[in-house]
Each structure stands twice: as structure tokens, then as C-alpha cells.
Design a protein around this motif. Structure first.
Motif, mmCIF file in Angstrom:
data_model
loop_
_atom_site.group_PDB
_atom_site.id
_atom_site.type_symbol
_atom_site.label_atom_id
_atom_site.label_comp_id
_atom_site.label_asym_id
_atom_site.label_seq_id
_atom_site.Cartn_x
_atom_site.Cartn_y
_atom_site.Cartn_z
ATOM 1 N N GLU A 1 106.345 6.549 61.991
ATOM 2 C CA GLU A 1 104.220 6.903 61.330
ATOM 3 C C GLU A 1 104.802 8.618 60.469
ATOM 4 O OE1 GLU A 1 102.212 5.959 59.965
ATOM 5 O OE2 GLU A 1 102.522 4.043 60.719
ATOM 6 N N HIS B 1 100.308 9.349 52.532
ATOM 7 C CA HIS B 1 100.502 8.379 53.370
ATOM 8 C C HIS B 1 101.833 7.529 53.805
ATOM 9 C CE1 HIS B 1 100.563 8.613 58.040
ATOM 10 N NE2 HIS B 1 100.832 6.815 57.320
ATOM 11 N N HIS C 1 105.582 5.092 53.097
ATOM 12 C CA HIS C 1 105.457 4.028 53.733
ATOM 13 C C HIS C 1 106.610 3.080 53.071
ATOM 14 C CE1 HIS C 1 104.144 4.813 57.818
ATOM 15 N NE2 HIS C 1 102.537 5.091 57.341
HETATM 16 ZN ZN LIG Z 1 101.191 4.919 58.650
#
Ligand SMILES: [Zn+2]
Length: 260
Positions: free
Chosen positions: A210, A149, A153
Motif C-alpha cells: 500500500e 493506485h 498495484h
Molecule cells: Zn491498495
């Protein structure tokens, strides 16, 4: 850095600082998301992991003793998304800070009315354009794909903002990407608004950045869930990451259904 010097340093790292066989095989065995990689892909992953450990600095913070096995675990989650992209996709940052548990950044920020607030909400991970990447070891040890994750990003941040659109390859269509991701994002937000059950982690509905990071977790850990819920997003990710996890991973139980 001068490209020739960089190439030389990389050749040197690969020749002189290989990952020990025992560390490598135990790290591979503990990560189900690496199942099904071909021999060539495993060799490339090992090459990337060697370069990653050579070029990045991984620190334990708040007293965490970051062992080689822990560093390798994080490194593999970092290198899987760039398996077909290359280590240069991570060239904008060098540091990874690992906390024992959730951490509090204690940042001050000013709201629209000029009032100063202190943000000290605990979090398990964070990524900055020029680094560092911050991670909670407790979350990673619990099996959360947190490192994937946060590292993806940083791919998204390569064009300045984490808005759910990393720099796309030349052969890809910005329009197709936007269409696939925004349709899926809107559909998720609507389902959550209506309090309907969803198969995806509702955190993905926070914002498009996100959404990209959470959908990437699914892409690499349970691609069947993503392909079923949002086939167009799966198709775009397959083009972007240049991988097809659906073809290599055996279908597992997946996560629970999320109900609001
Ligand atoms: Zn995040």
C-alpha cells in the motif's frame, strides 16, 4: 499471443479505432495530473490510451452506465504510470470492473485457528494479479487518484506479490530501492505511532504494498509533497517510472495534513 499477431492487431487498432478529438481534449482538460506533458508525451499517451481501450475490457457493474468519457478518464489514469514503460506492463490482466460506489467483495477467509469469517467490508478499489481491477466510480469522480493506485498495484503484482517492489529495470539497484522505501515506510509508521501529524495519507502505513501504491499517487498528482517528505523515494520512482512529474506540474495546494 504470438508477438507478430499482437503487433499487427495494435497497428490495426491505432489506424482504425483512434480516440475522437473531442473526447480526447475534454478528457485531458479534466485531469490536472496531465498538465505539463510535452507534445510528444501527449501523443504517446494517446497511443497508449487507444491500445488500452482496444485490449482491455471496461465494464460498469451494479447498473453503472459506463460512458465513453468515464472510460477515458479511467484509461488516462491507467496509462500515465506506464507512459515510459509501455502497455505490455499491463499484459497480465484484461478486465476493469467499475462500480457506482464502494462495493463489498463478500469473501470468505479462514483465520489461523481455522474459523471461517466473511469479509464484507466496503472498499473503493481492488487489484488482482490476473485481473480484474475493481474501481468505485464515486471515488474517482470525487477526484481521488484511485485508478492510479489500483493500476500501479498491478505493476507491483507482476513479480507475484504486492510487496512494494515491482520488477525493477536492469540499471536500478534493488538495494537502493529497498533502502529508500523501507526507511520512509518505517518513518511514517513511527510518526503515526507517536500520533504526530503526517503529510501523507496514513493508509500508506498499512503495508509496503500500500505504501508503494499511495506514494505513486503522490508521485503523479502532487510530486512536491513526496519529494519533500521522502526525496529518496521520489528519486527511485523517477528511475522506475522514467518520468519527472516535479519538473512538469505546477505546484498546487495539495492535500490536507493528516492528523491522527
Ligand atoms: Zn491498495
Amino acid at each position: 499471443m504470438i508477438p507478430l499477431l499482437k503487433a499487427w492487431q495494435r497497428r490495426r487498432a491505432l489506424a482504425h479505432a483512434p480516440i475522437p478529438d473531442t473526447l480526447w481534449s475534454s478528457a485531458l482538460a479534466t485531469q490536472p495530473m496531465l498538465t505539463g506533458l510535452s507534445g510528444t508525451e501527449r501523443a504517446e499517451l494517446r497511443r497508449l490510451a487507444t491500445l488500452f481501450l482496444h485490449e482491455k475490457r471496461l465494464y460498469g457493474a451494479h447498473g453503472l452506465d459506463l460512458t465513453p468519457a468515464m472510460a477515458m478518464h479511467i484509461t488516462l489514469q491507467a496509462c500515465l504510470p506506464i507512459l515510459k514503460l509501455g502497455i505490455d506492463w499491463y499484459d497480465e490482466w484484461t478486465s476493469v470492473v467499475v462500480y457506482p460506489d464502494d462495493f463489498m467483495p463478500r469473501r470468505e477467509f479462514m483465520d489461523d485457528e481455522g474459523i471461517l469469517h466473511l469479509d464484507d467490508s466496503p472498499r473503493s478499489g481492488e487489484a488482482w494479479e490476473r485481473g480484474p481491477v475493481l474501481l468505485s466510480w464515486a471515488a474517482i469522480a470525487a477526484g481521488e487518484p484511485l485508478a492510479i493506485h489500483e493500476f500501479v498495484h498491478t505493476l507491483d503484482l507482476r513479480n507475484g506479490v504486492a510487496n512494494g517492489m515491482p520488477p525493477l529495470h536492469r540499471e536500478m539497484s534493488i538495494q537502493d530501492w529497498t533502502q529508500a522505501l523501507s526507511t520512509a515506510y518505517d518513518a511514517l509508521v513511527i510518526r503515526l505511532d507517536r500520533e504526530e501529524p503526517v503529510t501523507m495519507d496514513p493508509y500508506a502505513a498499512t503495508d509496503p504494498g500500500e505504501f508503494f501504491a499511495v506514494m505513486s499517487e503522490y508521485f503523479f498528482t502532487e510530486p512536491w509533497t513526496l519529494a519533500q517528505a521522502y526525496p529518496d523515494v521520489y528519486g527511485q520512482f523517477r528511475q522506475f517510472y522514467r518520468q519527472d512529474p516535479l519538473a512538469r506540474l505546477p505546484k498546487g495546494p495539495g492535500r490536507r495534513t493528516f492528523e491522527e
